[in-house]
Design a protein around this motif. Structure first.
Motif, short mmCIF file in Angstrom:
data_model
loop_
_atom_site.label_atom_id
_atom_site.label_comp_id
_atom_site.label_asym_id
_atom_site.label_seq_id
_atom_site.Cartn_x
_atom_site.Cartn_y
_atom_site.Cartn_z
N LEU A 214 -33.34 -8.49 7.44
CA LEU A 214 -34.61 -9.18 7.20
C LEU A 214 -35.08 -9.93 8.44
CD1 LEU A 214 -34.30 -10.83 3.68
CD2 LEU A 214 -35.96 -9.14 4.38
N GLY A 215 -34.16 -10.24 9.35
CA GLY A 215 -34.45 -11.13 10.47
C GLY A 215 -33.53 -12.33 10.40
N ASP A 216 -33.18 -12.87 11.54
CA ASP A 216 -32.17 -13.92 11.61
C ASP A 216 -32.50 -15.16 10.80
OD1 ASP A 216 -30.65 -12.35 13.21
OD2 ASP A 216 -31.28 -13.28 15.09
N ASN A 217 -33.79 -15.48 10.65
CA ASN A 217 -34.16 -16.74 10.00
C ASN A 217 -34.91 -16.54 8.71
OD1 ASN A 217 -33.13 -18.42 12.15
ND2 ASN A 217 -34.86 -17.72 13.38
N ASP A 218 -34.85 -15.36 8.13
CA ASP A 218 -35.64 -15.08 6.95
C ASP A 218 -34.93 -15.37 5.63
OD1 ASP A 218 -37.84 -14.35 8.38
OD2 ASP A 218 -37.45 -12.22 8.31
N LEU A 219 -33.62 -15.22 5.57
CA LEU A 219 -32.87 -15.44 4.36
C LEU A 219 -31.56 -16.12 4.75
CD1 LEU A 219 -32.54 -15.05 1.30
CD2 LEU A 219 -31.66 -12.76 1.75
N VAL A 220 -31.51 -17.45 4.64
CA VAL A 220 -30.38 -18.19 5.18
C VAL A 220 -30.02 -19.38 4.29
CG1 VAL A 220 -30.88 -17.60 7.58
CG2 VAL A 220 -31.84 -19.68 6.61
N ILE A 221 -28.76 -19.80 4.37
CA ILE A 221 -28.30 -21.10 3.90
C ILE A 221 -27.61 -21.73 5.09
CG2 ILE A 221 -26.87 -22.35 2.27
CD1 ILE A 221 -26.98 -19.97 0.42
N ALA A 222 -28.20 -22.79 5.64
CA ALA A 222 -27.70 -23.34 6.90
C ALA A 222 -27.53 -24.86 6.81
CB ALA A 222 -28.67 -23.02 8.03
N PRO A 223 -26.44 -25.42 7.40
CA PRO A 223 -26.26 -26.87 7.40
C PRO A 223 -27.24 -27.56 8.35
CG PRO A 223 -24.54 -25.81 8.69
CD PRO A 223 -25.33 -24.71 8.06
N THR A 224 -27.77 -28.69 7.91
CA THR A 224 -28.66 -29.52 8.72
C THR A 224 -28.22 -30.97 8.56
OG1 THR A 224 -30.29 -30.05 7.00
CG2 THR A 224 -30.54 -27.93 8.13
N ASP A 225 -28.90 -31.87 9.26
CA ASP A 225 -28.58 -33.30 9.15
C ASP A 225 -28.86 -33.84 7.76
OD1 ASP A 225 -27.77 -33.36 11.77
OD2 ASP A 225 -29.69 -34.11 12.54
N ARG A 226 -29.64 -33.12 6.96
CA ARG A 226 -30.01 -33.57 5.63
C ARG A 226 -29.38 -32.71 4.54
NH1 ARG A 226 -36.34 -34.62 5.20
NH2 ARG A 226 -36.36 -32.33 5.19
N GLY A 227 -28.27 -32.05 4.86
CA GLY A 227 -27.62 -31.18 3.89
C GLY A 227 -27.95 -29.74 4.15
N LEU A 228 -27.63 -28.88 3.20
CA LEU A 228 -27.86 -27.45 3.37
C LEU A 228 -29.34 -27.13 3.20
CD1 LEU A 228 -24.89 -25.77 1.48
CD2 LEU A 228 -25.16 -26.15 3.93
N HIS A 229 -29.85 -26.35 4.14
CA HIS A 229 -31.24 -25.89 4.09
C HIS A 229 -31.26 -24.43 3.65
CE1 HIS A 229 -35.41 -25.18 5.17
NE2 HIS A 229 -35.02 -24.11 5.86
N VAL A 230 -32.07 -24.13 2.67
CA VAL A 230 -32.17 -22.77 2.12
C VAL A 230 -33.54 -22.21 2.46
CG1 VAL A 230 -32.06 -21.35 0.06
CG2 VAL A 230 -30.65 -23.41 0.22
N ARG A 231 -33.54 -20.99 2.95
CA ARG A 231 -34.79 -20.29 3.23
C ARG A 231 -34.77 -18.95 2.51
NH1 ARG A 231 -38.99 -20.22 6.97
NH2 ARG A 231 -39.84 -18.16 7.42
N ILE A 232 -35.76 -18.72 1.66
CA ILE A 232 -35.88 -17.46 0.92
C ILE A 232 -37.30 -16.94 1.10
CG2 ILE A 232 -35.77 -16.36 -1.34
CD1 ILE A 232 -33.85 -18.48 -2.24
N PRO A 233 -37.47 -15.77 1.69
CA PRO A 233 -38.81 -15.21 1.87
C PRO A 233 -39.50 -14.95 0.53
CG PRO A 233 -37.18 -14.01 3.16
CD PRO A 233 -36.42 -14.91 2.25
N HIS A 234 -40.78 -15.13 0.51
CA HIS A 234 -41.55 -14.92 -0.72
C HIS A 234 -41.48 -13.47 -1.19
CE1 HIS A 234 -44.68 -15.51 -3.73
NE2 HIS A 234 -45.30 -14.45 -3.25
N ASP A 235 -41.34 -12.55 -0.23
CA ASP A 235 -41.35 -11.12 -0.60
C ASP A 235 -39.96 -10.56 -0.86
OD1 ASP A 235 -40.36 -11.19 1.97
OD2 ASP A 235 -41.68 -9.61 2.74
N ILE A 236 -38.94 -11.41 -1.03
CA ILE A 236 -37.58 -10.91 -1.20
C ILE A 236 -37.42 -10.05 -2.46
CG2 ILE A 236 -36.71 -12.99 -2.38
CD1 ILE A 236 -34.78 -10.79 0.14
#
Length: 346
Positions: A214-236
């Motif tokens: 999908l691309g490196d940043n399109d579908l991810v669960i990644a740690p950030t300073d504010r906890g885990l950040h989730v990214r899910i594309p609208h067209d998944i």
């Protein structure tokens, strides 16, 4: 050929909260209306919250506190699920030859290996700690357990444990941040696998995986300073429906089967639209579609736990007889899709 059989699947969950209560928690925040809209559209009624934000709001926690809490919770419920699964099939901890544990929501070098110690397994027990794989993690975890059982002819326990409640994000909210509040829940699932022929259950005949970037940043669960950040594309949902054929068809072909030979499908409950589109593409029966919807409505998307608990629902309601087939499907970041072909084992 030696094979492995799924003998028991059990789950463990913290307290279930109505999602309407979570909408009230954020209604006065900037972007709170986005959270409310996302919750309303999710078709999720309740979720399990190990950290109840109505009593102990984690949105201002440091990431260190979030991660420590997440690991403690995963160990607690992962152990409970594993203990329940062993009891369900009448095995003791000393019967276990391997423990394979997976999480994508708690990070620690020791991982979830403490689950094995809490169970009281023998000192020569093989341990695997896996992650992060996100929502497709259930089936690779199961596959490693299957391979171990086939080789060593001893029982193994596969455990998936996930917790997102410590990672609730502070405002302001956008569509992506609202997903953590609306979609992802806490819980654990454990599977006991035994050498085929020793117990009844579902024999794992074959597994398959498919990579559809999908691309490196399109579908991810990644740690950030504010906890885990989730990214899910609208067209998944449409994306998965487009690529699931490339996962399923080769698996069926090499086992001389067609889709009409499949009695049921156990699909990872990744979201309402995902369930609907994949069910339409693969031609699910009503039982398969409803099992995924019911699991999502009750617990939300529990990442690697979800597919196993859908499988538990279906195998309890409609066990596979000898000569009948079922398929479990999971998918996640990458995008990576997995499937396991099962048949009845008596």
């Amino acid at each position: 050929m030696a094979t492995a059989t799924i003998t028991a699947i059990e789950g463990a969950y913290p307290e279930l909260l109505p999602l309407t209560d979570i909408a009230k928690l954020t209604e006065n925040d900037t972007g709170g209306e986005i959270v409310a809209e996302t919750i309303q559209a999710s078709a999720i009624t309740t979720k399990a919250f190990a950290i109840n934000p109505l009593a102990n709001d984690p949105r201002t926690w440091t990431n260190t506190r979030r991660m420590k809490s997440a690991m403690d919770i995963c160990l607690t419920y992962g152990f409970e699920a594993a203990r329940n699964a062993l009891q369900a099939c009448g095995l003791g901890s000393r019967d276990v030859g391997a423990v394979i544990a997976n999480t994508s929501s708690a990070y620690h070098v020791k991982g979830l290996s403490e689950i094995a110690l809490r169970l009281g397994v023998r000192s020569d027990t093989t341990l695997y700690t896996l992650g992060p794989m996100g929502c497709y993690g259930a089936l690779p975890t199961l596959d490693i357990a299957r391979t171990w059982v086939e080789r060593h002819q001893r029982p193994a326990v596969a455990v998936c444990a996930e917790v997102m409640s410590p990672h609730l994000q502070p405002p302001p909210y956008d569509k992506e941040q609202a997903v953590v509040h609306a979609l992802f829940g806490d819980g654990a699932a454990a599977v006991v696998l035994t050498p085929t022929g020793t117990t009844a259950g579902q024999k794992i005949l074959d597994v398959a995986s498919h990579i559809a970037p999908l691309g490196d940043n399109d579908l991810v669960i990644a740690p950030t300073d504010r906890g885990l950040h989730v990214r899910i594309p609208h067209d998944i949902p449409e994306f998965l429906a487009t690529h699931v054929d490339a996962l399923i068809d080769p698996l069926l072909t090499r086992n001389h089967l067609t889709r009409s030979d499949i009695t049921w499908w156990a699909l990872h409950p990744g979201g309402r639209r995902i369930i609907d589109r994949v069910a339409e593409t693969l031609g699910f029966d009503d039982l398969s579609t409803q099992a995924a919807r019911d699991e999502m409505a009750e617990h939300g998307n529990t990442i690697s736990v979800g597919a196993l608990m859908v499988l538990r629902r279906i195998r309890s309601e409609r066990p596979l007889a000898h000569g009948e087939y079922g398929i479990a499907v999971s998918f996640g970041p990458g995008a990576v899709l997995w499937a396991a072909l099962l048949t009845g084992s008596s």
